[in-house]
Design an enzyme around this catalytic site. Structure first.
Site, PDB file in Angstrom:
ATOM      1  CB  THR A 160      -0.393  -8.923  10.663  1.00 58.63           C
ATOM      2  OG1 THR A 160      -0.823  -8.545   9.697  1.00 58.63           O
ATOM      3  CG2 THR A 160      -0.351 -10.605  10.711  1.00 58.63           C
ATOM      4  CG  HIS A 176      -6.667  -4.949   5.362  1.00 61.97           C
ATOM      5  ND1 HIS A 176      -5.959  -5.979   5.063  1.00 61.97           N
ATOM      6  CD2 HIS A 176      -6.046  -3.731   5.438  1.00 61.97           C
ATOM      7  CE1 HIS A 176      -4.770  -5.538   4.977  1.00 61.97           C
ATOM      8  NE2 HIS A 176      -4.881  -4.141   5.021  1.00 61.97           N
ATOM      9  CB  CYS A 202       3.131  -9.270  12.731  1.00 64.95           C
ATOM     10  SG  CYS A 202       3.984  -7.701  11.973  1.00 64.95           S
ATOM     11  CB  SER A 234      -0.619   2.088   4.018  1.00 71.50           C
ATOM     12  OG  SER A 234       0.078   1.513   5.249  1.00 71.50           O
ATOM     13  CG  HIS A 264      -2.519  -7.571   2.119  1.00 73.53           C
ATOM     14  ND1 HIS A 264      -2.083  -6.983   3.175  1.00 73.53           N
ATOM     15  CD2 HIS A 264      -2.512  -6.539   1.438  1.00 73.53           C
ATOM     16  CE1 HIS A 264      -1.756  -5.719   2.999  1.00 73.53           C
ATOM     17  NE2 HIS A 264      -2.189  -5.325   1.937  1.00 73.53           N
ATOM     18  CG  HIS A 277      -2.147  -1.069   1.098  1.00 70.60           C
ATOM     19  ND1 HIS A 277      -2.633  -1.555   2.242  1.00 70.60           N
ATOM     20  CD2 HIS A 277      -2.532  -1.502   0.011  1.00 70.60           C
ATOM     21  CE1 HIS A 277      -3.604  -2.243   1.454  1.00 70.60           C
ATOM     22  NE2 HIS A 277      -3.626  -2.436   0.219  1.00 70.60           N
ATOM     23  CD  GLU A 281      -3.288  -9.649   7.785  1.00 68.18           C
ATOM     24  OE1 GLU A 281      -2.573  -8.778   7.486  1.00 68.18           O
ATOM     25  OE2 GLU A 281      -3.670 -10.198   8.711  1.00 68.18           O
TER      26      GLU A 281
HETATM   27  S1  SF4 Z   1       6.098  -8.218   8.869  1.00 70.83           S
HETATM   28 FE1  SF4 Z   1       4.185  -7.896   9.769  1.00 70.83          FE
HETATM   29  S2  SF4 Z   1       3.594  -5.920   8.921  1.00 70.83           S
HETATM   30 FE2  SF4 Z   1       5.159  -6.820   7.724  1.00 70.83          FE
HETATM   31  S3  SF4 Z   1       4.007  -7.781   5.962  1.00 70.83           S
HETATM   32 FE3  SF4 Z   1       4.487  -9.151   7.521  1.00 70.83          FE
HETATM   33  S4  SF4 Z   1       2.611  -9.324   8.843  1.00 70.83           S
HETATM   34 FE4  SF4 Z   1       2.515  -7.395   7.891  1.00 70.83          FE
END
Ligand code: SF4
Length: 279
Positions: free
Chosen positions: A161, A123, A189, A217, A73, A41, A125
Site C-alpha cells: 500500500t 516489509h 492507498c 517507517s 500491516h 513504525h 506487509e
Molecule cells: S491508511 Fe494507507 S498508509 Fe495508512 S495504514 Fe492503511 S494502507 Fe497504510
C-alpha cells in the site's frame, strides 16, 4: 521565516484506527496487552504505548495470556489462528486497505493467476500478502528485477500500500512484454499517494524540506526520497532534536511533512523548534 506544512501529512486512517483500538483495549483491562511487532513504525509512539501497558512482542509464542493486537500491516492468517489456539484475545487492527490487498491476492491465486507483489521483500506487509498467496507470489521491488524473469501466462499484480505509483507503472510496463494476460489491482492507498503528491509539490516550492517520522517507517522514508529528488536540502528526522541550526542558514521558507505514522505532537514540536531557531 515562513513554515508551511504539506496539505496532507501525518497520521493516516489506518494508523489512527489501530491506535484507537490499542488504547481502547487498555481501558479496564486486567490482562496484559501486546502488539505483534511495533504497532506503528514510530519509536516515540511505541514508547508512549509501553507506558500505558501495551508492549510489543515478536511472536505469539512469547505470550501466554492476554490480548494480542495485529498491527496495520496485517499478518499471515496462520498467526491469527495460532494466537486463538493459545486462548489469546485477538484484536485485528489490520488496515482495511491492506486487508483489501490481501483479499485481492488470495482471489488471484484462486483464479489461477501467478501473483506479482510490487513491494519491499522484507516489509511485514509484503510478508503478510505473500502468505495470502500461500507463499506462491513473486515479489518484485523494481523494474530492473524483471530482466531475469521468464515469460508467464496469466499474471495478477497487487501492490504494497505504501509503494509509489511510478514504481508500479514501471513494473507493469516491464510485465506487459512478459505476460499474455495481465491483471493489475492498484492497491496503493490514497493516504500514501496524497502525502507523496503534497510532499512533492511543497518540496519544489521551499528552500528546505523537513520530513518527520520513524527512520524505520517505509512511507516516511519514501516521502524523504521524493523530497530529496526535488530539493537537495531535504532532511528525514524523527524528532525536533535532530534539526541542526546550520541547516537553516540563509533559508527563508521551510516545508514540513510527516509520514502516516507520525503523531501531530511530534510534527508540532518540529515546527515550534524551527520557529524558535529562526527568531
Ligand atoms: S491508511 Fe494507507 S498508509 Fe495508512 S495504514 Fe492503511 S494502507 Fe497504510
Amino acid at each position: 521565516m515562513k513554515v508551511t506544512t504539506a496539505k496532507h501529512a501525518g497520521y493516516c486512517y489506518g494508523v489512527q484506527r489501530a491506535l484507537k483500538l490499542a488504547l481502547e483495549a487498555t481501558v479496564g483491562s486486567e490482562k496484559p496487552i501486546y502488539t505483534l511487532g511495533p504497532i506503528i513504525h514510530n519509536p516515540q509512539v511505541v514508547e508512549s504505548l509501553e507506558r500505558q501497558g501495551v508492549r510489543a512482542v515478536n511472536s505469539v509464542d512469547q505470550v501466554d495470556t492476554g490480548t494480542i493486537i495485529i498491527r496495520t500491516h496485517g499478518v499471515d492468517p496462520k498467526i491469527t489462528v495460532a494466537a486463538r489456539k493459545r486462548d489469546l484475545e485477538v484484536i485485528d487492527a489490520t488496515c482495511p486497505f491492506v486487508a483489501k490487498a490481501q483479499q485481492r491476492a488470495a482471489s488471484l491465486v484462486k483464479s489461477g493467476y501467478k501473483v506479482v507483489i510490487v513491494g519491499e521483500r522484507n516489509h511485514p506487509e509484503v510478508a503478510g500478502l505473500l502468505a495470502f498467496t500461500d507463499n506462491k507470489a513473486l515479489v518484485v521491488e523494481n523494474a530492473n528485477e524483471l530482466k531475469n524473469i521468464k515469460e508467464m501466462n496469466r499474471v495478477g499484480v497487487v501492490v504494497q500500500t505504501t509503494q509509489s505509483i511510478e514504481n508500479l507503472k514501471n513494473i507493469v510496463e516491464g510485465l506487459l512484454s512478459k505476460t499474455k494476460e495481465l491483471k493489475v489491482f492498484n492497491t496503493i492507498c490514497n493516504a500514501t499517494s496524497q502525502r507523496q503528491e503534497a510532499a512533492r509539490e511543497l518540496s519544489e516550492m521551499v528552500d528546505l524540506m523537513l520530513v518527520v517520522g520513524g527512520k524505520n517507517s517505509a512511507n516516511t522514508t519514501r516521502l524523504a526520497q521524493i523530497c530529496k529528488e526535488n530539493n537537495k536540502k531535504s532532511y528525514h528526522i524523527e524528532t525536533s532534536d535532530e534539526i541542526e541550526e546550520a541547516w537553516l542558514d540563509g533559508i527563508k521558507h521551510i516545508g514540513v511533512t510527516a509520514g502516516a505514522s507520525t503523531p501531530d505532537w511530534i510534527l508540532k514540536e518540529v515546527i515550534d523548534r524551527v520557529k524558535a531557531l529562526a527568531d
